[in-house]
Design a protein around this motif. Structure first.
Motif, short mmCIF file in Angstrom:
data_model
loop_
_atom_site.label_atom_id
_atom_site.label_comp_id
_atom_site.label_asym_id
_atom_site.label_seq_id
_atom_site.Cartn_x
_atom_site.Cartn_y
_atom_site.Cartn_z
N ILE A 183 12.16 16.15 70.42
CA ILE A 183 11.42 16.58 69.21
C ILE A 183 10.83 18.41 69.75
N ARG A 184 10.54 19.03 69.73
CA ARG A 184 9.85 20.07 69.61
C ARG A 184 11.73 20.77 69.26
N ASN A 185 12.58 20.94 70.21
CA ASN A 185 14.02 21.19 69.80
C ASN A 185 13.90 21.18 67.96
N LYS A 186 14.36 20.49 67.96
CA LYS A 186 14.77 20.19 66.46
C LYS A 186 14.01 20.49 65.78
N VAL A 187 12.83 19.86 66.33
CA VAL A 187 11.64 20.50 65.07
C VAL A 187 12.12 22.03 64.97
N ARG A 188 12.04 22.60 65.79
CA ARG A 188 12.23 24.17 66.41
C ARG A 188 13.78 24.61 65.32
N THR A 189 14.57 24.50 65.15
CA THR A 189 15.42 24.35 65.18
C THR A 189 15.52 24.78 63.12
N ILE A 190 15.24 22.68 63.03
CA ILE A 190 15.20 22.90 61.68
C ILE A 190 14.20 23.63 60.63
N GLU A 191 13.53 24.74 61.42
CA GLU A 191 12.14 25.24 60.37
C GLU A 191 13.33 26.58 60.23
N LYS A 192 13.72 27.02 61.46
CA LYS A 192 14.56 27.93 61.31
C LYS A 192 15.68 28.47 60.79
N SER A 193 16.18 27.33 60.46
CA SER A 193 17.49 27.30 59.56
C SER A 193 16.85 26.99 58.12
N LEU A 194 16.06 26.56 58.03
CA LEU A 194 15.18 26.25 57.12
C LEU A 194 15.22 27.82 56.06
N ARG A 195 14.26 28.92 56.92
CA ARG A 195 13.97 30.46 56.84
C ARG A 195 15.14 30.67 56.45
N MET A 196 15.59 31.17 57.80
CA MET A 196 16.66 32.24 57.19
C MET A 196 18.62 31.44 57.03
#
Length: 348
Positions: A183-196
Motif C-alpha cells: 500500500i505504501r509503495n503504490k501510494v508513493r508511486t501514484i503521488e510521484k506520477s501525479l506530480r511528475m
C-alpha cells in the motif's frame, strides 16, 4: 532557429490476429499526426503491407533496420523479422503470439537504449504470449522487470485516474497480496506520477475498500480494518493526502471520485469496470512509476471484429497523445526540480 527534433514514438505491434495493427495504422492515416511525433513500428515491411491492404488503410511507410535511423515526417517500420507470419484475423494463435513478443522485446530494447523516446503497446493476448522465456501475465509485469522503478497500472483519462493495488492477480488471491508495504509503495508511486507526469502539485488520493462496504466494521471481512485503515492513518499523519477506505459500490455512481486526483482500487475489476464504463474509447492504460513512458489503449485484441476494418482507433490515438504529453511533462518537471524558482508553474 534550429527546429526541435520530434519525439520518437515506438509502437509494439501486439497480436497480429487482433485489431492492434489496425488501430495503430488508422491513427497515422491522418498525416497531421506526423506533426506531433515520429512513429516507429516494430514489425516488418511485409507484415504492415499485408495489414494495410487487407484493412484498406491508406498509409505510406519507410522501412528501416534499426530505430535510430527513423526519419521525421515518415511512418517508420523497423524490420524485426524477415519471414511472413500467417495471419488469420480473430484466431488465437501461439505462432502469432511469438511475433507479438518479438515486437515488444525489440521495442523495449530500443526504449532502453534511447533510440525511441516513448512506447505505445498494441493489445496482446495473455494466453498465446506464454513461452519458456516469457512467463508474464501482461505488459506491465514485463516492463517492471525491464525498466527501472516501481510499476503501477494506471488507467487515466481527463477526469478520472484509477490505479491498482493488485492488477493481474486472481480475485481469490488479491486480499492476501495486499499488505502495508504494498500500500505504501503504490501510494508513493501514484503521488510521484501525479506530480511528475500530470503536473499536480499536491495530489489527493482515495483508496477503495477491499470488501463490500469496506468490511462494515469487520462484519464482512477484517482486511479493511486491519490492513487498509492503519496504513491510511499512518500516511495521513505523515502529510500524505490519502483518504478512505471508501465503499466501492457507491463511490463512482455518486461522483465521489471527482473530489480526488486519483483513485487506488484494491483489485483489477474493482477499478477497471467503472473506469471503462465511464470513459471507454477515451481511456489510456499508463504504466506509471517506470523510468520510461509506456501507454496503451484501454481495450484488448477484439478478435470478434478483427480484420473487418471497423475498429475504433480513438483509444490508441489517446494513448499516443498521452505518451507525448507525459514525456513533455517529465522534461519540464526535471527542469523545475533543477530550478526551484520556476516551481510556481506547476498547478496546485
Amino acid at each position: 532557429m534550429q527546429e526541435t527534433a520530434k519525439i520518437k514514438l515506438g509502437i509494439s505491434i501486439g497480436d497480429l490476429n487482433g485489431i492492434g495493427c489496425e488501430v495503430a495504422l488508422k491513427t497515422f492515416e491522418d498525416a497531421r499526426m506526423l506533426d506531433f511525433c515520429t512513429p516507429v513500428f516494430f514489425a516488418s515491411n511485409k507484415t504492415i503491407a499485408f495489414q494495410k491492404k487487407e484493412l484498406g488503410i491508406d498509409v505510406n511507410y519507410h522501412g528501416i533496420q534499426e530505430a535510430s535511423k527513423a526519419l521525421d515526417g515518415k511512418i517508420n517500420v523497423v524490420n524485426i523479422w524477415k519471414e511472413v507470419p500467417v495471419i488469420n484475423f480473430g484466431e488465437d494463435s501461439q505462432e502469432v503470439g511469438k511475433y507479438a513478443i518479438k515486437s515488444l522485446r525489440a521495442a523495449v530494447e530500443a526504449l532502453k537504449n534511447d533510440e525511441i523516446d516513448v512506447l505505445v503497446t498494441a493489445p496482446i493476448n495473455k494466453n498465446n504470449i506464454q513461452a519458456d522465456d516469457f512467463k508474464f501475465p501482461g505488459h506491465t509485469d514485463f516492463l517492471a522487470q525491464e525498466l527501472e522503478g516501481e510499476s503501477l497500472m494506471f488507467m487515466v483519462t481527463e477526469g478520472l485516474k484509477v490505479g491498482l493495488l493488485t492488477d493481474h492477480v486472481a480475485v481469490k488471491d488479491a486480499p492476501s497480496a495486499i499488505n502495508p508495504i504494498l500500500i505504501r509503495n503504490k501510494v508513493r508511486t501514484i503521488e510521484k506520477s501525479l506530480r511528475m507526469d500530470f503536473r499536480i502539485r499536491a495530489p489527493k488520493i482515495a483508496l477503495l475498500g477491499i470488501n463490500p462496504h469496506s468490511g462494515d466494521n469487520g462484519v464482512i471481512g477484517k482486511e479493511d480494518d486491519e490492513v487498509l485503515k492503519p496504513v491510511i492513518r499512518e500516511m495521513s499523519d505523515a502529510g500524505h493526502l490519502v483518504f478512505g477506505p471508501y465503499s466501492a459500490d457507491s463511490f463512482f455512481g455518486s461522483d465521489a471520485y471527482k473530489k480526488f486526483d486519483a483513485v487506488l482500487a484494491a483489485y483489477h475489476d474493482q477499478g477497471l469496470i467503472p473506469f471503462k464504463t465511464l470513459s471507454f474509447g477515451k481511456g489510456v492504460n499508463f504504466t506509471a512509476g517506470l523510468s520510461k513512458v509506456r501507454t496503451s489503449p484501454d481495450h484488448g485484441t477484439a478478435y470478434e471484429i478483427a480484420g473487418k476494418g471497423v475498429a475504433d482507433h480513438s483509444s490508441f490515438k489517446e494513448a499516443v497523445f498521452m505518451a507525448l504529453q507525459i514525456f513533455k511533462n517529465r522534461q519540464e518537471y526535471q527542469e523545475l526540480t533543477e530550478n526551484p524558482l520556476q516551481k510556481q508553474r506547476v498547478r496546485r
